[in-house]
Design a protein around this motif. Structure first.
Motif, mmCIF file in Angstrom:
data_model
loop_
_atom_site.group_PDB
_atom_site.id
_atom_site.type_symbol
_atom_site.label_atom_id
_atom_site.label_comp_id
_atom_site.label_asym_id
_atom_site.label_seq_id
_atom_site.Cartn_x
_atom_site.Cartn_y
_atom_site.Cartn_z
ATOM 1 N N THR A 160 1.014 -1.385 -0.126
ATOM 2 C CA THR A 160 0.339 0.080 0.417
ATOM 3 C C THR A 160 1.147 0.902 -0.512
ATOM 4 O O THR A 160 0.689 2.219 -0.754
ATOM 5 C CB THR A 160 -0.694 0.161 1.027
ATOM 6 O OG1 THR A 160 -1.647 -1.468 0.939
ATOM 7 C CG2 THR A 160 -1.512 0.994 1.082
ATOM 8 N N LEU A 161 1.646 1.072 0.774
ATOM 9 C CA LEU A 161 2.797 2.418 1.031
ATOM 10 C C LEU A 161 3.670 2.801 -0.469
ATOM 11 O O LEU A 161 3.670 3.721 -0.953
ATOM 12 C CB LEU A 161 3.469 2.496 1.932
ATOM 13 C CG LEU A 161 5.095 3.301 1.943
ATOM 14 C CD1 LEU A 161 4.170 4.386 2.408
ATOM 15 C CD2 LEU A 161 6.172 2.452 2.788
ATOM 16 N N VAL A 162 3.914 1.472 -1.531
ATOM 17 C CA VAL A 162 4.261 1.301 -2.555
ATOM 18 C C VAL A 162 3.539 2.348 -3.200
ATOM 19 O O VAL A 162 3.569 3.492 -4.344
ATOM 20 C CB VAL A 162 4.984 0.255 -2.872
ATOM 21 C CG1 VAL A 162 5.718 0.651 -4.308
ATOM 22 C CG2 VAL A 162 5.836 -0.058 -1.996
ATOM 23 N N LEU A 163 2.556 1.476 -3.310
ATOM 24 C CA LEU A 163 1.287 2.174 -4.581
ATOM 25 C C LEU A 163 0.729 3.355 -3.990
ATOM 26 O O LEU A 163 0.525 4.120 -4.770
ATOM 27 C CB LEU A 163 -0.361 1.636 -4.948
ATOM 28 C CG LEU A 163 0.143 -0.390 -5.355
ATOM 29 C CD1 LEU A 163 -1.375 -0.718 -4.589
ATOM 30 C CD2 LEU A 163 0.710 0.380 -6.315
ATOM 31 N N ASN A 164 0.762 3.996 -2.851
ATOM 32 C CA ASN A 164 0.342 5.590 -2.084
ATOM 33 C C ASN A 164 1.462 6.188 -2.795
ATOM 34 O O ASN A 164 1.489 7.615 -3.822
ATOM 35 C CB ASN A 164 0.515 5.518 -1.096
ATOM 36 C CG ASN A 164 -0.956 5.693 -0.405
ATOM 37 O OD1 ASN A 164 -1.933 4.957 -1.262
ATOM 38 N ND2 ASN A 164 -1.119 4.480 0.947
ATOM 39 N N ARG A 165 2.183 5.824 -2.886
ATOM 40 C CA ARG A 165 3.871 7.023 -3.509
ATOM 41 C C ARG A 165 3.594 7.134 -4.993
ATOM 42 O O ARG A 165 4.079 7.945 -5.432
ATOM 43 C CB ARG A 165 5.275 6.121 -3.019
ATOM 44 C CG ARG A 165 5.919 6.320 -1.206
ATOM 45 C CD ARG A 165 5.719 7.674 -0.980
ATOM 46 N NE ARG A 165 5.890 7.575 0.545
ATOM 47 C CZ ARG A 165 4.994 8.114 1.046
ATOM 48 N NH1 ARG A 165 3.700 7.286 1.161
ATOM 49 N NH2 ARG A 165 4.749 8.063 2.827
ATOM 50 N N VAL A 188 13.631 5.307 -0.970
ATOM 51 C CA VAL A 188 13.878 5.581 0.473
ATOM 52 C C VAL A 188 13.004 5.191 1.186
ATOM 53 O O VAL A 188 13.120 5.589 2.464
ATOM 54 C CB VAL A 188 14.577 7.011 0.198
ATOM 55 C CG1 VAL A 188 14.254 7.978 1.693
ATOM 56 C CG2 VAL A 188 15.629 7.780 -0.298
ATOM 57 N N ASP A 189 12.179 5.915 0.155
ATOM 58 C CA ASP A 189 10.382 5.633 1.274
ATOM 59 C C ASP A 189 10.677 4.303 2.378
ATOM 60 O O ASP A 189 9.938 3.978 2.830
ATOM 61 C CB ASP A 189 9.305 5.781 0.377
ATOM 62 C CG ASP A 189 8.996 7.433 0.267
ATOM 63 O OD1 ASP A 189 9.483 8.095 1.123
ATOM 64 O OD2 ASP A 189 8.537 7.682 -0.402
ATOM 65 N N VAL A 190 11.204 3.572 1.119
ATOM 66 C CA VAL A 190 10.432 1.565 1.551
ATOM 67 C C VAL A 190 11.401 1.301 2.123
ATOM 68 O O VAL A 190 11.740 1.203 3.673
ATOM 69 C CB VAL A 190 10.728 1.123 0.175
ATOM 70 C CG1 VAL A 190 10.906 -0.436 0.425
ATOM 71 C CG2 VAL A 190 9.403 0.724 -0.929
ATOM 72 N N ALA A 197 10.728 3.248 5.733
ATOM 73 C CA ALA A 197 9.606 2.083 6.442
ATOM 74 C C ALA A 197 9.801 0.918 7.173
ATOM 75 O O ALA A 197 9.563 0.220 7.910
ATOM 76 C CB ALA A 197 8.709 1.661 4.937
ATOM 77 N N LEU A 198 11.219 -0.509 6.318
ATOM 78 C CA LEU A 198 11.865 -0.899 7.121
ATOM 79 C C LEU A 198 12.519 -1.025 8.488
ATOM 80 O O LEU A 198 12.499 -1.638 9.514
ATOM 81 C CB LEU A 198 12.829 -1.521 6.430
ATOM 82 C CG LEU A 198 11.673 -1.788 4.632
ATOM 83 C CD1 LEU A 198 13.751 -2.515 4.081
ATOM 84 C CD2 LEU A 198 10.961 -3.196 5.426
ATOM 85 N N LEU A 199 12.909 0.455 8.906
ATOM 86 C CA LEU A 199 13.653 1.273 10.059
ATOM 87 C C LEU A 199 13.145 0.930 10.560
ATOM 88 O O LEU A 199 12.907 1.150 11.708
ATOM 89 C CB LEU A 199 14.471 2.106 9.158
ATOM 90 C CG LEU A 199 16.018 1.798 8.629
ATOM 91 C CD1 LEU A 199 16.986 3.074 8.270
ATOM 92 C CD2 LEU A 199 17.084 0.541 9.211
ATOM 93 N N ASP A 200 11.811 2.101 10.386
ATOM 94 C CA ASP A 200 10.608 2.483 11.183
ATOM 95 C C ASP A 200 8.974 1.936 11.255
ATOM 96 O O ASP A 200 8.464 2.470 9.698
ATOM 97 C CB ASP A 200 10.795 3.670 11.006
ATOM 98 C CG ASP A 200 9.786 4.845 12.253
ATOM 99 O OD1 ASP A 200 8.670 3.465 12.726
ATOM 100 O OD2 ASP A 200 9.608 5.712 12.616
ATOM 101 N N PRO A 201 8.597 1.084 11.305
ATOM 102 C CA PRO A 201 7.583 0.100 11.319
ATOM 103 C C PRO A 201 6.932 1.541 11.684
ATOM 104 O O PRO A 201 5.336 0.833 10.504
ATOM 105 C CB PRO A 201 7.575 -0.727 11.678
ATOM 106 C CG PRO A 201 8.944 -1.753 12.535
ATOM 107 C CD PRO A 201 9.539 0.434 12.287
ATOM 108 N N ARG A 202 6.009 2.196 11.929
ATOM 109 C CA ARG A 202 4.891 2.651 12.518
ATOM 110 C C ARG A 202 4.916 3.767 10.939
ATOM 111 O O ARG A 202 3.408 4.022 10.874
ATOM 112 C CB ARG A 202 5.942 4.326 13.347
ATOM 113 C CG ARG A 202 5.658 3.504 14.538
ATOM 114 C CD ARG A 202 6.306 4.521 15.664
ATOM 115 N NE ARG A 202 7.406 5.247 15.526
ATOM 116 C CZ ARG A 202 8.043 6.389 15.608
ATOM 117 N NH1 ARG A 202 7.443 6.075 17.251
ATOM 118 N NH2 ARG A 202 9.378 6.413 15.523
ATOM 119 N N VAL A 203 5.954 3.822 10.546
ATOM 120 C CA VAL A 203 5.140 4.257 9.503
ATOM 121 C C VAL A 203 4.115 3.733 7.990
ATOM 122 O O VAL A 203 3.307 4.571 7.477
ATOM 123 C CB VAL A 203 6.405 4.544 8.255
ATOM 124 C CG1 VAL A 203 6.567 4.942 7.110
ATOM 125 C CG2 VAL A 203 7.963 5.803 8.878
#
Length: 313
Positions: free
Chosen positions: A3-8, A299-301, A304-310
């Motif tokens: 979902t994060l990738v699709l939003n970006r 970078v966004d991915v 998100a991997l470093l901070d799961p809250r994202v």
């Protein structure tokens, strides 16, 4: 994560449209007539007029713009006005060397910048800290062309250690590594400073947090506390910085490739703009913008991997 990738990717669509609009504006606003460039300086007005009609330059601007968008949607970037080769083939030949230059630059500058920033934070206030910060400030302050010229003068001309013109071959060959060393070194030197400074500040902030004090109270070694409990959280703003600096890195690649005559996208774009080869310049700008979007997506991915809250947000 999907979902994060699709939003970006959805957010990137307006950015891509803006880049296409800018590329089309280059054809309209920049002085010079593509028909004259294609016809040559000795062409008669009738020949130039015929080429203008063939290229659709005598049509209204909006008609040209929508036709331009249609061609982009079909993957047709046109032909170079100078070489008459397709723009895709010209860009395809140049994108490999630029990718090699980016990889060769980042593969040594990011780890070294993080290591220097961590050492400066651990030994805060020491001579090592001051030396690393002085080196970082110098890297940030010096313009890329000055670093390139200094390396060419000393390493290439006086000491004759490495070649400084052209590309010797793929990155995995000896000559390829020798030829890419100075461009990658020049480009990386402007990248180490910001990474080291951000890493130092972030590590210092994380080392004051409660979970780090708890880890020390449990009797863990200082090295393990820093690497396992401090550095991972400290890397989140560093990853963001790397993404933001990637745009400047692509701009630096344009200068670096031009100075070292390295056959990449940056040198191709400069040559196309100087020779009024508008289709090739538009294609180069589009590829650079796509590269910037792709880097920010990566970078966004990583963020998100470093901070799961994202991911949950």
């Amino acid at each position: 994560m999907m979902t994060l990738v699709l939003n970006r990717l959805i957010i990137s669509i307006p950015v891509l449209f803006g880049v296409l609009l800018l590329g089309f504006g280059l054809l309209i606003l920049v002085p010079g007539d593509p028909a004259i460039v294609m016809a040559g300086p000795m062409a008669t007005p009738e020949v130039v007029a015929a080429i203008r009609t063939e290229m659709g330059l005598d049509e209204p601007v909006m008609t040209q713009f929508f036709r331009y968008l249609g061609r982009m949607a079909e993957g047709d970037l046109g032909r170079s006005l100078i070489s008459n080769k397709t723009v895709i083939s010209e860009l395809g030949a140049a994108i490999g060397p630029t990718t090699e230059l980016m990889v060769a630059c980042l593969i040594w500058s990011i780890p070294l910048g993080i290591a220097l920033g961590t050492l400066a934070a651990v030994w805060r206030g020491s001579i090592t800290d001051r030396a690393i910060m002085a080196f970082s400030v110098a890297g940030v302050s010096l313009p890329i062309f000055f670093i390139c010229l200094m390396l060419i003068h000393f390493v290439g001309v006086q000491w004759r250690l490495l070649p400084f013109i052209g590309r010797g071959g793929p990155l995995w060959t000896i000559e390829g590594l020798r030829h890419i060393a100075l461009p990658a070194l020049s480009l990386g030197l402007i990248f180490i400073g910001p990474v080291a400074r951000m890493t130092r500040s972030s590590v210092l902030e994380v080392l004051r947090l409660d979970h780090v004090r708890t880890a020390r109270a449990k009797g863990l070694s200082e090295t393990r506390v820093i690497l396992r409990h401090g550095l991972r959280n400290a890397l989140i703003p560093v990853v963001t910085l790397v993404g933001l600096q990637a745009g400047y890195l692509l701009g630096g690649a344009v200068v670096t490739e031009s100075i070292f005559s390295y056959p990449g996208i940056g040198r191709l774009a400069v040559g196309a703009i100087l020779s009024s080869d508008f289709p090739l310049a538009q294609g180069a700008i589009l590829i650079l913008a796509l590269a910037f979007i792709l880097i920010n997506l990566i970078v966004d991915v990583l963020y998100a991997l470093l901070d799961p809250r994202v991911q949950t947000s």
